[in-house]
Design a protein around this motif. Structure first.
Motif, short mmCIF file in Angstrom:
data_model
loop_
_atom_site.label_atom_id
_atom_site.label_comp_id
_atom_site.label_asym_id
_atom_site.label_seq_id
_atom_site.Cartn_x
_atom_site.Cartn_y
_atom_site.Cartn_z
N LEU A 37 -18.17 -57.08 -23.24
CA LEU A 37 -17.88 -58.18 -22.33
C LEU A 37 -18.02 -57.73 -20.88
O LEU A 37 -18.67 -58.41 -20.07
CB LEU A 37 -16.46 -58.70 -22.57
N ILE A 38 -17.44 -56.61 -20.55
CA ILE A 38 -17.49 -56.12 -19.17
C ILE A 38 -18.93 -55.86 -18.74
O ILE A 38 -19.34 -56.27 -17.65
CB ILE A 38 -16.61 -54.87 -19.00
N SER A 79 -11.64 -59.61 -13.25
CA SER A 79 -10.20 -59.38 -13.27
C SER A 79 -9.45 -60.70 -13.35
O SER A 79 -8.49 -60.85 -14.11
CB SER A 79 -9.78 -58.60 -12.03
N GLN A 80 -9.91 -61.67 -12.58
CA GLN A 80 -9.26 -62.98 -12.57
C GLN A 80 -9.42 -63.69 -13.92
O GLN A 80 -8.48 -64.32 -14.41
CB GLN A 80 -9.88 -63.82 -11.45
N GLU A 118 -8.57 -54.35 -11.75
CA GLU A 118 -9.92 -53.98 -11.32
C GLU A 118 -10.22 -52.52 -11.68
O GLU A 118 -11.34 -52.20 -12.06
CB GLU A 118 -10.08 -54.23 -9.82
N ALA A 119 -9.21 -51.67 -11.56
CA ALA A 119 -9.41 -50.25 -11.92
C ALA A 119 -9.77 -50.12 -13.39
O ALA A 119 -10.67 -49.35 -13.75
CB ALA A 119 -8.16 -49.45 -11.60
N MET A 120 -9.08 -50.86 -14.25
CA MET A 120 -9.37 -50.80 -15.68
C MET A 120 -10.79 -51.27 -15.96
O MET A 120 -11.51 -50.68 -16.78
CB MET A 120 -8.38 -51.66 -16.46
N ILE A 121 -11.22 -52.31 -15.29
CA ILE A 121 -12.58 -52.84 -15.49
C ILE A 121 -13.61 -51.79 -15.09
O ILE A 121 -14.58 -51.56 -15.82
CB ILE A 121 -12.77 -54.15 -14.70
N LYS A 122 -13.41 -51.14 -13.95
CA LYS A 122 -14.36 -50.12 -13.49
C LYS A 122 -14.41 -48.94 -14.45
O LYS A 122 -15.50 -48.44 -14.76
CB LYS A 122 -13.97 -49.65 -12.09
N VAL A 123 -13.27 -48.51 -14.94
CA VAL A 123 -13.23 -47.38 -15.87
C VAL A 123 -13.90 -47.76 -17.19
O VAL A 123 -14.71 -46.99 -17.73
CB VAL A 123 -11.77 -46.91 -16.11
#
Length: 191
Positions: free
Chosen positions: A145-146, A161-162, A168-173
């Protein structure tokens, strides 16, 4: 989402809560493009997109009492849709490893062309898309998904994130790790 212009979400929700069938149809028509976009971003060849969309709408209507209006309706519905899609993919419990023998002749040619030239494999665009789908299916649903949202739909980290409620940090990682997994999968494929 500019399609909210001219559509009174609050009045429609009030109608749905009164069990007004016309309001329910209007709500489905209003939300259908959003739901289908999310379903298609998660779709596996083993899942039927209309079945998944119906499941999402059933959950939306069954849980509508939980919607408090603190965020736009579309964001709340997107979270329901994302979670439903993730759960459906998780239920498949299969993240196959892609092997060269699994590729069609066109997919193999598209990969070879992509690896050995700087030119996009226009002649093999469909096969390249199929190959990307196969590689993405090797990832966990959240990782897929990401990457789809970031790299294919070019959404911002803040927007993801929204929609998901993830930091946002979790999404980037997760995106970093997912890309690394794809590189390893591609390296295995090329061996």
């Amino acid at each position: 989402m500019d399609h909210t212009q001219g559509f009174d979400v609050a009045a429609c929700l009030a109608g749905v809560r009164r069990r007004d069938e016309q309001a329910a149809r209007q709500l489905v028509e209003f939300l259908h493009p959003l739901v289908m976009k999310i379903v298609r971003a998660h779709l596996s060849p083993r899942l039927q997109e209309e079945d998944l969309a119906q499941e999402i709408f059933a959950k939306v209507f069954n849980r509508l009492h939980q919607y408090r209006g603190q965020m736009p309706l579309e964001h709340w519905v997107a979270r329901v849709a994302v979670n439903t899609c993730r759960n459906a993919l998780r239920a498949l419990r299969v993240r196959p490893e892609v092997r060269w023998a699994d590729l069609s002749e066109d997919e193999a040619q598209a990969l070879t062309t992509a690896l050995h030239t700087d030119e996009p494999p226009v002649a093999h665009a469909v096969a390249a898309r199929d190959l990307v789908e196969k590689l993405l299916e090797t990832l966990a649903p959240e990782d897929r998904l990401i990457l789809v949202w970031l790299d294919m739909e070019e959404r911002s980290v803040a927007e993801i994130s929204q929609l998901t409620g993830w930091s946002e940090a979790m999404i980037k990682v997760r995106a970093f790790r997912a890309r690394r997994k794809l590189r390893k999968q591609l390296a295995r494929l090329m061996q």
